[in-house]
Design a protein around this motif. Sequence first.
Motif, PDB file in Angstrom:
ATOM      1  N   LEU A 106     -10.570   0.435   0.222  1.00  0.00           N
ATOM      2  CA  LEU A 106      -9.403  -0.394  -0.076  1.00  0.00           C
ATOM      3  C   LEU A 106      -8.124   0.432  -0.042  1.00  0.00           C
ATOM      4  CD1 LEU A 106     -10.587  -2.787  -2.909  1.00  0.00           C
ATOM      5  CD2 LEU A 106      -9.821  -3.407  -0.627  1.00  0.00           C
ATOM      6  N   HIS A 107      -8.155   1.637  -0.599  1.00  0.00           N
ATOM      7  CA  HIS A 107      -6.978   2.497  -0.572  1.00  0.00           C
ATOM      8  C   HIS A 107      -6.598   2.865   0.859  1.00  0.00           C
ATOM      9  CE1 HIS A 107      -6.186   3.106  -4.800  1.00  0.00           C
ATOM     10  NE2 HIS A 107      -7.482   3.266  -5.013  1.00  0.00           N
ATOM     11  N   ILE A 108      -7.578   3.121   1.693  1.00  0.00           N
ATOM     12  CA  ILE A 108      -7.287   3.421   3.106  1.00  0.00           C
ATOM     13  C   ILE A 108      -6.622   2.216   3.757  1.00  0.00           C
ATOM     14  CG2 ILE A 108      -8.327   3.814   5.367  1.00  0.00           C
ATOM     15  CD1 ILE A 108     -10.394   5.566   3.982  1.00  0.00           C
ATOM     16  N   TYR A 109      -7.146   1.030   3.501  1.00  0.00           N
ATOM     17  CA  TYR A 109      -6.568  -0.181   4.079  1.00  0.00           C
ATOM     18  C   TYR A 109      -5.123  -0.360   3.638  1.00  0.00           C
ATOM     19  CZ  TYR A 109      -5.570  -5.057   4.970  1.00  0.00           C
ATOM     20  OH  TYR A 109      -4.987  -6.213   5.375  1.00  0.00           O
ATOM     21  N   TYR A 110      -4.859  -0.184   2.358  1.00  0.00           N
ATOM     22  CA  TYR A 110      -3.493  -0.338   1.851  1.00  0.00           C
ATOM     23  C   TYR A 110      -2.551   0.657   2.518  1.00  0.00           C
ATOM     24  CZ  TYR A 110      -5.588  -3.040  -1.971  1.00  0.00           C
ATOM     25  OH  TYR A 110      -6.269  -3.958  -2.703  1.00  0.00           O
ATOM     26  N   LYS A 111      -3.003   1.886   2.672  1.00  0.00           N
ATOM     27  CA  LYS A 111      -2.149   2.907   3.273  1.00  0.00           C
ATOM     28  C   LYS A 111      -1.916   2.633   4.758  1.00  0.00           C
ATOM     29  CE  LYS A 111      -3.225   6.470  -0.037  1.00  0.00           C
ATOM     30  NZ  LYS A 111      -3.791   7.781  -0.301  1.00  0.00           N
ATOM     31  N   LEU A 112      -2.925   2.105   5.456  1.00  0.00           N
ATOM     32  CA  LEU A 112      -2.753   1.775   6.865  1.00  0.00           C
ATOM     33  C   LEU A 112      -1.724   0.658   7.033  1.00  0.00           C
ATOM     34  CD1 LEU A 112      -6.389   1.858   8.273  1.00  0.00           C
ATOM     35  CD2 LEU A 112      -4.525   3.433   8.777  1.00  0.00           C
ATOM     36  N   LYS A 116       2.266   4.364   4.404  1.00  0.00           N
ATOM     37  CA  LYS A 116       2.781   5.262   3.374  1.00  0.00           C
ATOM     38  C   LYS A 116       1.682   5.501   2.346  1.00  0.00           C
ATOM     39  CE  LYS A 116       7.608   3.896   3.370  1.00  0.00           C
ATOM     40  NZ  LYS A 116       8.696   3.494   2.504  1.00  0.00           N
ATOM     41  N   GLY A 117       1.908   6.472   1.492  1.00  0.00           N
ATOM     42  CA  GLY A 117       0.959   6.771   0.433  1.00  0.00           C
ATOM     43  C   GLY A 117       0.976   5.748  -0.694  1.00  0.00           C
ATOM     44  N   GLN A 118       2.156   5.146  -0.955  1.00  0.00           N
ATOM     45  CA  GLN A 118       2.238   4.139  -2.002  1.00  0.00           C
ATOM     46  C   GLN A 118       3.422   3.216  -1.714  1.00  0.00           C
ATOM     47  OE1 GLN A 118       4.205   7.208  -5.060  1.00  0.00           O
ATOM     48  NE2 GLN A 118       3.239   5.522  -6.058  1.00  0.00           N
TER      49      GLN A 118
END
Length: 127
Positions: A106-112, A116-118
Amino acid sequence: MECDESLKEEYDNIKSQIAALRSTTIVLSNQREINFYHKLFCTMLDGKTCNVLTNTTYTQACNVCRVTPKDINDLDNVIYRECDESTYQIRVSILHDFLRCYEYLLHIYYKLELQKGQAQGPEENRK
């Protein structure tokens, strides 16, 4: 810590019960025997329990090689790091691993999506 000591005592008690297991023999109607040998592992442990049993003081360190998040990117150090083979039989729950893996994806998806990192700012927070 008293709780840690009682946890280690209980783990040793379970290991001694596992060591005392005998094989199971089933005799079939034609006088043939089938022997089953049992090999059990403690696999439904949480992270705190694994840390106590492996004497890992830092909660984010690996229980096997003791690498920390700060050191994980130093590949030369990580590749040649000695692993404590006695910790191989102490495993974290598969459910725990699955949830962590899903969280990571999920974190990879959000960053893609953000590239950005956040998320920063009201526009990106709405995405």
